[in-house]
Design a protein around this motif. Sequence first.
Motif, PDB file in Angstrom:
ATOM      1  N   ASP A  77      26.252 154.160  43.461  1.00  0.00           N
ATOM      2  CA  ASP A  77      27.521 153.493  42.783  1.00  0.00           C
ATOM      3  C   ASP A  77      28.355 154.722  42.646  1.00  0.00           C
ATOM      4  OD1 ASP A  77      27.044 155.447  40.809  1.00  0.00           O
ATOM      5  OD2 ASP A  77      26.288 153.932  39.294  1.00  0.00           O
ATOM      6  N   GLU A  78      29.613 154.567  42.295  1.00  0.00           N
ATOM      7  CA  GLU A  78      30.843 155.455  42.320  1.00  0.00           C
ATOM      8  C   GLU A  78      30.673 156.629  41.946  1.00  0.00           C
ATOM      9  OE1 GLU A  78      34.335 152.099  43.133  1.00  0.00           O
ATOM     10  OE2 GLU A  78      33.202 152.326  41.133  1.00  0.00           O
ATOM     11  N   THR A  79      29.707 157.023  41.004  1.00  0.00           N
ATOM     12  CA  THR A  79      29.300 158.063  40.347  1.00  0.00           C
ATOM     13  C   THR A  79      28.023 158.927  40.897  1.00  0.00           C
ATOM     14  OG1 THR A  79      27.690 157.241  38.875  1.00  0.00           O
ATOM     15  CG2 THR A  79      29.817 157.225  37.983  1.00  0.00           C
ATOM     16  N   GLY A  80      27.422 157.940  41.912  1.00  0.00           N
ATOM     17  CA  GLY A  80      26.498 158.954  42.667  1.00  0.00           C
ATOM     18  C   GLY A  80      25.163 158.386  42.203  1.00  0.00           C
ATOM     19  N   ASN A  81      25.022 157.790  41.390  1.00  0.00           N
ATOM     20  CA  ASN A  81      23.622 157.085  40.932  1.00  0.00           C
ATOM     21  C   ASN A  81      22.985 156.279  42.327  1.00  0.00           C
ATOM     22  OD1 ASN A  81      23.378 157.859  38.114  1.00  0.00           O
ATOM     23  ND2 ASN A  81      24.732 156.229  37.994  1.00  0.00           N
ATOM     24  N   ALA A  82      22.047 156.777  42.845  1.00  0.00           N
ATOM     25  CA  ALA A  82      21.356 156.285  44.143  1.00  0.00           C
ATOM     26  C   ALA A  82      20.091 155.734  44.190  1.00  0.00           C
ATOM     27  CB  ALA A  82      21.458 157.457  45.233  1.00  0.00           C
ATOM     28  N   ILE A  83      20.131 154.889  45.147  1.00  0.00           N
ATOM     29  CA  ILE A  83      18.570 154.185  45.340  1.00  0.00           C
ATOM     30  C   ILE A  83      18.309 154.420  46.893  1.00  0.00           C
ATOM     31  CG2 ILE A  83      17.388 151.871  45.640  1.00  0.00           C
ATOM     32  CD1 ILE A  83      19.308 150.847  43.458  1.00  0.00           C
ATOM     33  N   PHE A  84      16.925 155.056  47.093  1.00  0.00           N
ATOM     34  CA  PHE A  84      16.535 155.237  48.403  1.00  0.00           C
ATOM     35  C   PHE A  84      15.556 154.253  48.950  1.00  0.00           C
ATOM     36  CE2 PHE A  84      17.675 159.164  46.276  1.00  0.00           C
ATOM     37  CZ  PHE A  84      18.406 159.968  47.531  1.00  0.00           C
ATOM     38  N   ARG A  85      15.273 153.963  49.945  1.00  0.00           N
ATOM     39  CA  ARG A  85      14.287 152.901  50.476  1.00  0.00           C
ATOM     40  C   ARG A  85      13.082 153.624  51.198  1.00  0.00           C
ATOM     41  NH1 ARG A  85      15.787 147.978  53.616  1.00  0.00           N
ATOM     42  NH2 ARG A  85      14.111 147.177  52.553  1.00  0.00           N
ATOM     43  N   HIS A 141      27.901 165.446  44.207  1.00  0.00           N
ATOM     44  CA  HIS A 141      28.976 165.855  43.768  1.00  0.00           C
ATOM     45  C   HIS A 141      30.045 165.231  44.962  1.00  0.00           C
ATOM     46  CE1 HIS A 141      26.329 169.354  42.935  1.00  0.00           C
ATOM     47  NE2 HIS A 141      27.400 169.386  41.982  1.00  0.00           N
ATOM     48  N   ARG A 142      29.581 164.736  46.264  1.00  0.00           N
ATOM     49  CA  ARG A 142      30.562 163.788  47.230  1.00  0.00           C
ATOM     50  C   ARG A 142      29.668 162.834  47.922  1.00  0.00           C
ATOM     51  NH1 ARG A 142      34.103 168.881  49.743  1.00  0.00           N
ATOM     52  NH2 ARG A 142      34.694 170.123  47.996  1.00  0.00           N
ATOM     53  N   LEU A 143      30.433 161.848  47.953  1.00  0.00           N
ATOM     54  CA  LEU A 143      29.850 160.622  48.501  1.00  0.00           C
ATOM     55  C   LEU A 143      30.722 159.952  49.410  1.00  0.00           C
ATOM     56  CD1 LEU A 143      27.519 158.735  47.714  1.00  0.00           C
ATOM     57  CD2 LEU A 143      28.857 157.643  45.844  1.00  0.00           C
ATOM     58  N   ILE A 144      29.740 159.498  50.662  1.00  0.00           N
ATOM     59  CA  ILE A 144      30.655 158.699  51.528  1.00  0.00           C
ATOM     60  C   ILE A 144      29.830 157.525  52.059  1.00  0.00           C
ATOM     61  CG2 ILE A 144      31.643 160.788  52.612  1.00  0.00           C
ATOM     62  CD1 ILE A 144      29.640 160.542  55.077  1.00  0.00           C
TER      63      ILE A 144
END
Length: 234
Positions: free
Chosen positions: A161-169, A212-215
């Motif tokens: 999401d836009e705050t960096g909460n992430a899911i890996f596969r 901190h940074r996301l693309i």
Amino acid sequence: MKKVYGSATEALEGLLHDGMLIAAGGFGLCGIPELLIDALVESGVKDLTIASNNAGVDGFGLGKLLETHQIKKMMSSYVGENAEFMRQYLSGELELEFNPQGTLAERMRAGGAGIPGFYTKTGVGTVIAEGKEHKDFRGETYILEEGIFADISIVKAWKADETGNAIFRKTARNFNPPAAMCGKVCIMEVEEIVPTGSLDPDCIHMPGVYVHRLIQGNHEKRIEQRTLRKREEA
């Protein structure tokens, strides 16, 4: 605070300098931050120390940085699939700090947790233990391993999401989370950025506090070793 950037080059702006230590996620060719690696190649930054399970393959992933001789030292657990990695190491062009795979992951995780060192039995009695502090616990010998504190982390997730909460596969979850944790600044590339609040909290593998940074970008997703079973006779 702005986290979403328009490109890998933009996300790395102001962070790079020669001689820095970079923690890179990925396992084989699974979950490697290929867009950020390409941006590092284009930047020309050199004398890098890279902490990563492996170095991609020839011409792809971290292998691109090896071809341009931008890497001075690798901290890795596996060399096998990259002929240029092997050639540079055997010729003395590249420093190599071998780490057992679990030890490397724990060194990254420890750095992210602010732990400067830990003791492990892995490597006792081998060349891995040479020059390291030995200590006995409950009649067993352990060696001291130091946590990794990287200048930056470059990692790849499936969705965030836009705050960096992430899911890996799948296998991408092996090294990306600990690599992300141990960098002073973590830059993450993802296949899809979704609105904040749209991810199920129980499915999040990495909290956005580490990012901190996301693309967002398109990825090649190569297969490292294609193995096919012969078709059974009719």
